[in-house]
Write an enzyme that holds these catalytic residues in place. Structure first.
Site, PDB file in Angstrom:
ATOM      1  N   ARG A 115      -6.135   2.544   4.084  1.00  0.00           N
ATOM      2  CA  ARG A 115      -5.285   2.103   2.987  1.00  0.00           C
ATOM      3  C   ARG A 115      -5.596   0.636   2.687  1.00  0.00           C
ATOM      4  O   ARG A 115      -5.964  -0.120   3.578  1.00  0.00           O
ATOM      5  CB  ARG A 115      -3.797   2.231   3.360  1.00  0.00           C
ATOM      6  CG  ARG A 115      -3.300   3.658   3.405  1.00  0.00           C
ATOM      7  CD  ARG A 115      -1.803   3.726   3.632  1.00  0.00           C
ATOM      8  NE  ARG A 115      -1.438   3.328   4.964  1.00  0.00           N
ATOM      9  CZ  ARG A 115      -0.902   2.169   5.294  1.00  0.00           C
ATOM     10  NH1 ARG A 115      -0.668   1.251   4.367  1.00  0.00           N
ATOM     11  NH2 ARG A 115      -0.596   1.887   6.535  1.00  0.00           N
ATOM     12  N   TYR A 127     -10.342   7.638   0.068  1.00  0.00           N
ATOM     13  CA  TYR A 127      -9.716   7.703   1.386  1.00  0.00           C
ATOM     14  C   TYR A 127      -8.287   8.260   1.263  1.00  0.00           C
ATOM     15  O   TYR A 127      -7.506   7.806   0.409  1.00  0.00           O
ATOM     16  CB  TYR A 127      -9.678   6.309   2.056  1.00  0.00           C
ATOM     17  CG  TYR A 127      -8.784   6.338   3.263  1.00  0.00           C
ATOM     18  CD1 TYR A 127      -9.227   6.956   4.443  1.00  0.00           C
ATOM     19  CD2 TYR A 127      -7.477   5.879   3.219  1.00  0.00           C
ATOM     20  CE1 TYR A 127      -8.380   7.080   5.533  1.00  0.00           C
ATOM     21  CE2 TYR A 127      -6.626   5.996   4.303  1.00  0.00           C
ATOM     22  CZ  TYR A 127      -7.083   6.597   5.463  1.00  0.00           C
ATOM     23  OH  TYR A 127      -6.246   6.751   6.531  1.00  0.00           O
ATOM     24  N   LYS A 161       1.907   8.551   0.834  1.00  0.00           N
ATOM     25  CA  LYS A 161       2.543   7.229   0.835  1.00  0.00           C
ATOM     26  C   LYS A 161       3.002   6.823  -0.575  1.00  0.00           C
ATOM     27  O   LYS A 161       4.059   6.232  -0.737  1.00  0.00           O
ATOM     28  CB  LYS A 161       1.581   6.180   1.388  1.00  0.00           C
ATOM     29  CG  LYS A 161       1.054   6.489   2.780  1.00  0.00           C
ATOM     30  CD  LYS A 161       2.118   6.542   3.820  1.00  0.00           C
ATOM     31  CE  LYS A 161       1.528   6.589   5.217  1.00  0.00           C
ATOM     32  NZ  LYS A 161       2.575   6.685   6.240  1.00  0.00           N
ATOM     33  N   HIS A 216       9.965   6.206   6.331  1.00  0.00           N
ATOM     34  CA  HIS A 216       8.714   6.369   7.081  1.00  0.00           C
ATOM     35  C   HIS A 216       9.076   6.800   8.505  1.00  0.00           C
ATOM     36  O   HIS A 216       8.989   6.018   9.448  1.00  0.00           O
ATOM     37  CB  HIS A 216       7.982   5.016   7.069  1.00  0.00           C
ATOM     38  CG  HIS A 216       6.577   5.060   7.578  1.00  0.00           C
ATOM     39  ND1 HIS A 216       5.897   3.942   7.976  1.00  0.00           N
ATOM     40  CD2 HIS A 216       5.708   6.085   7.748  1.00  0.00           C
ATOM     41  CE1 HIS A 216       4.684   4.262   8.368  1.00  0.00           C
ATOM     42  NE2 HIS A 216       4.536   5.564   8.248  1.00  0.00           N
ATOM     43  N   SER A 223       2.833   1.779  11.700  1.00  0.00           N
ATOM     44  CA  SER A 223       1.605   2.535  11.940  1.00  0.00           C
ATOM     45  C   SER A 223       1.045   2.136  13.308  1.00  0.00           C
ATOM     46  O   SER A 223       1.212   0.995  13.742  1.00  0.00           O
ATOM     47  CB  SER A 223       0.576   2.201  10.853  1.00  0.00           C
ATOM     48  OG  SER A 223       1.167   2.389   9.584  1.00  0.00           O
ATOM     49  N   CYS A 261       1.872   3.173  16.388  1.00  0.00           N
ATOM     50  CA  CYS A 261       2.796   3.080  17.533  1.00  0.00           C
ATOM     51  C   CYS A 261       3.033   4.455  18.152  1.00  0.00           C
ATOM     52  O   CYS A 261       3.982   4.626  18.925  1.00  0.00           O
ATOM     53  CB  CYS A 261       4.119   2.466  17.115  1.00  0.00           C
ATOM     54  SG  CYS A 261       4.038   0.690  16.866  1.00  0.00           S
ATOM     55  N   ASP A 304       5.689  11.952   9.921  1.00  0.00           N
ATOM     56  CA  ASP A 304       5.427  10.694   9.216  1.00  0.00           C
ATOM     57  C   ASP A 304       6.504  10.304   8.205  1.00  0.00           C
ATOM     58  O   ASP A 304       6.782   9.121   8.064  1.00  0.00           O
ATOM     59  CB  ASP A 304       4.070  10.789   8.494  1.00  0.00           C
ATOM     60  CG  ASP A 304       3.544   9.439   8.041  1.00  0.00           C
ATOM     61  OD1 ASP A 304       3.702   8.455   8.785  1.00  0.00           O
ATOM     62  OD2 ASP A 304       2.983   9.351   6.930  1.00  0.00           O
ATOM     63  N   ARG A 330      -9.664  10.768  10.694  1.00  0.00           N
ATOM     64  CA  ARG A 330      -8.444  11.565  10.532  1.00  0.00           C
ATOM     65  C   ARG A 330      -8.685  13.060  10.624  1.00  0.00           C
ATOM     66  O   ARG A 330      -9.794  13.539  10.381  1.00  0.00           O
ATOM     67  CB  ARG A 330      -7.858  11.283   9.141  1.00  0.00           C
ATOM     68  CG  ARG A 330      -7.459   9.837   8.913  1.00  0.00           C
ATOM     69  CD  ARG A 330      -6.082   9.579   9.422  1.00  0.00           C
ATOM     70  NE  ARG A 330      -5.693   8.175   9.332  1.00  0.00           N
ATOM     71  CZ  ARG A 330      -4.428   7.771   9.298  1.00  0.00           C
ATOM     72  NH1 ARG A 330      -3.441   8.644   9.316  1.00  0.00           N
ATOM     73  NH2 ARG A 330      -4.141   6.495   9.272  1.00  0.00           N
TER      74      ARG A 330
HETATM   75  C1  OXD Z   1       0.200   5.082   8.228  1.00  0.00           C
HETATM   76  C2  OXD Z   1      -0.222   6.475   8.155  1.00  0.00           C
HETATM   77  O1  OXD Z   1      -0.633   4.163   8.091  1.00  0.00           O
HETATM   78  O2  OXD Z   1       0.631   7.353   8.364  1.00  0.00           O
HETATM   79  O3  OXD Z   1       1.401   4.832   8.422  1.00  0.00           O
HETATM   80  O4  OXD Z   1      -1.402   6.746   7.869  1.00  0.00           O
HETATM   81 MN    MN Z   2       2.615   6.595   8.399  1.00  0.00          MN
END
Ligand code: OXD
Ligand code: MN
Length: 596
Positions: free
Chosen positions: A71, A199, A208, A228, A250, A252, A279, A372
């Protein structure tokens, strides 16, 4: 042929097609036949590679451009009518300017290409939580990923009928030029424009861009919340299941927590964790005056490296069929994939994520760290039987968390809803230099929404407080920190499945069946109330995790917290009159408690 007679949809597509000038327009109807034809086409052009269908049925491999792997927060804009509406934590662009600038980029960008029209629903079709979007894209990869991550096809248009209430998403790959890459959200227009990227996080517009940035704005206007957060259910031996949602920045371990396997002792007693989502959570007030949550997505767009049989067997199992892998190692010898942390046997004679021959001994990583998998949620062995329940699942607790080396204890509970909002607003993560034990740089990430809030974060906090006023039965709010380090930089808590021990305490607090110590920051467990039975964790040398070590991780050290107060003041100062008074008061109270 158009799959709807909805005038608003048809007029908008005409307008976008006039700008981007595709050679063809293809409507995604949701059928398997159409998807299969698109997969074959993507394989023929090299956009995707078909993997070994015996070992990985229905799985494909894709590489993005090397300059397009994550991102791009710096190029993501909230295009609201005023900068104040976007707030101090978002990049802002004037909508008229943004449309004019991006129109130049989109102009003729689909010439010689096909525009795919993807009708998609966030949330199960027919659920009162569900919202419709339409993404126009010139990428088959996007179509096939959206088919996994959302519900797509004709049924969505039937649900929309003649309504104009849909998110207008436009994506074009253009030249994957970083200098012209823009992720533009226009919350007031229900519109997203994304260009020059391929991406996932930038181009799967349901995720998102819609389910967080646009939806958070919609929630503000309509009285619900887009967060989130993962959602999980804990089934107890008596058969009852309680639900928790949890927000973490992100990286964690959200996906790991969402699919956690409890320690053996708990499994034997009949506990089980069910994953509802990993997510994003959409929350609405339910008939009991509480909050219910749905996962608006239909798949997992998870980080591959580090996913293995030990860290997250459920995620790994989810990727064994119908999955698209992006930017991992491609093993052309047997048509499989690999990534760092999958196992200790990196394959030889393979190509890395860039497509270059790769030597595992070279020290260079074969998979991109942000590589991913896009896997259907239905594949997950612990997917909750309620994951598509149109009414959502009722939340007992909301958990916030971050990566803090010294400051936050393993877990604490807020005093009430407003204090819980404060706890969420001060969320932060540190880069930890584990080897030296050094405390890293703190990045404040309120509610883990810093890159995802579609309007002024001060107003977003006020919305949380206002929702609280309407809740007669609010979830209890907690904060966890799995990442406390000792003076030698070693993790003091084992994490992973053992986090269940903390979740158990959280549920007991929700039931009111266990006490706690009131501290300056909120309620902290009495060490003896966290069950360590069967725990076998060596922190370092011969130092085992025991009740004394637990007491250490539950400590609240005022000097660290006073440093934190200073950094929270800096954050809050950015919001001026948009900072809710309740939060300013909570901060004063924290400071007073710490200096008492
Ligand atoms: C993030 C994701 O960056 O879920 O939070 O990809
Ligand atoms: Mn996320």
């Amino acid at each position: 042929m158009a799959l709807t007679t909805n005038k608003a949809v048809l007029n908008w597509i005409d307008e976008m097609a006039a700008m981007t000038t595709p050679d063809n327009i293809v409507w995604i109807d949701g059928s398997e036949e159409q998807a299969e034809a698109l997969r074959a086409q993507a394989v023929a052009t090299g956009e995707m590679i078909k993997l070994n269908q015996e070992k990985l049925p229905g799985c494909y491999y894709h590489r993005t451009a090397v300059n397009d792997v994550a991102r791009v927060e710096g190029r993501t804009f909230i295009c609201a009518p005023t900068k104040e509406l976007a707030g101090p934590t978002n990049n802002w662009m004037d909508p008229a300017e943004a449309y004019a600038m991006a129109s130049e980029i989109f102009k003729g960008s689909m010439k010689g290409r096909t525009m795919y029209v993807i009708p998609f629903s966030m949330g199960a079709i027919g659920s009162p939580f569900a919202k419709v979007g339409i993404e126009l894209t010139d990428s088959i990869y996007v179509v096939l990923n959206m088919r996994i991550m959302t519900r797509t096809g004709k049924a969505v248009l039937d649900m929309l009928g003649d309504s104009e209430d849909f998110v207008h998403g436009l994506h074009a790959k253009c030249d994957i030029d970083e200098e012209k890459r823009y992720i533009l959200q226009f919350p007031q227009d229900n519109t997203i424009w994304s260009c020059n990227s391929g991406y996932g996080g930038n181009v799967l517009l349901g995720k998102k861009c819609f389910a967080l940035r646009i939806a958070s704005y919609q929630g503000w206007k309509e009285g619900w919340m887009a967060e989130h957060m993962l959602i999980l259910g804990i089934e107890q031996p008596n058969g009852e299941t309680k639900y928790i949602s949890a927000a973490f920045p992100s990286a964690c371990g959200k996906t790991n927590l969402a699919m956690l396997i409890p320690p053996k002792e708990y499994l034997e007693k009949g506990y089980k964790v069910w994953c509802v989502g990993d997510d994003i959570a959409w929350l609405r007030i339910n008939e009991n005056g509480g909050l219910s949550a749905v996962n608006p997505e239909a798949g997992f767009f998870g980080v591959a490296p580090g996913t293995n049989e030990k860290s997250n067997p459920n995620a790994l199992a989810s990727t064994r069929k119908g999955t698209i892998f992006t930017n991992v190692v491609y093993n052309q010898n047997d048509g499989t994939v690999w990534w760092e942390g999958l196992d200790k046997n990196p394959p030889k004679g393979c190509d890395d994520w860039k497509g270059n021959p790769w030597d595992p001994e070279s020290g260079v990583k074969g998979a991109h760290p942000n590589s991913r998998f896009t896997a259907p949620a239905a594949n997950c062995p612990c997917i909750s039987p309620k994951w598509e329940d149109p009414a959502g699942v009722p939340l007992s607790a909301i958990v916030f968390g971050g990566r803090r080396a010294k400051c936050a204890p393993l877990v604490y509970q807020s005093r009430d809803w407003n204090h819980g909002v404060f706890v969420g607003s001060i969320m932060a993560s540190e880069t930890t230099a584990a080897a030296s034990g050094a405390v890293g740089v703190v990045r404040r990430d309120p509610m883990a929404m810093l890159p995802f809030c579609g309007y002024n974060m001060g107003d977003y906090w006020q919305h949380w407080l206002d929702m609280g006023k309407k809740l007669t039965n609010p979830p209890k709010v907690f904060n966890v920190n799995w990442f406390r380090l000792n003076e030698n930089g070693k993790f003091m808590w084992p994490g992973f499945g053992d986090n269940f021990r903390v979740l158990e305490w959280i549920l007991k607090r929700c039931e009111g069946s266990v006490g706690a110590d009131e501290t300056a920051i909120g309620y902290v467990p009495k060490a003896e109330d966290i069950n360590l039975e069967g725990l076998d964790y060596t922190i370092e040398g011969d130092k085992k995790m025991d009740i004394d070590a637990l007491r250490e991780i539950l400590k609240v050290e005022p000097s660290y917290w006073l440093e934190d107060v200073a950094s929270i003041k800096e954050l809050y100062a950015k919001f001026g009159t948009h900072l809710p008074k309740e939060l300013a008061d909570e901060l004063d109270r924290l400071e007073a408690n710490l200096t008492k």
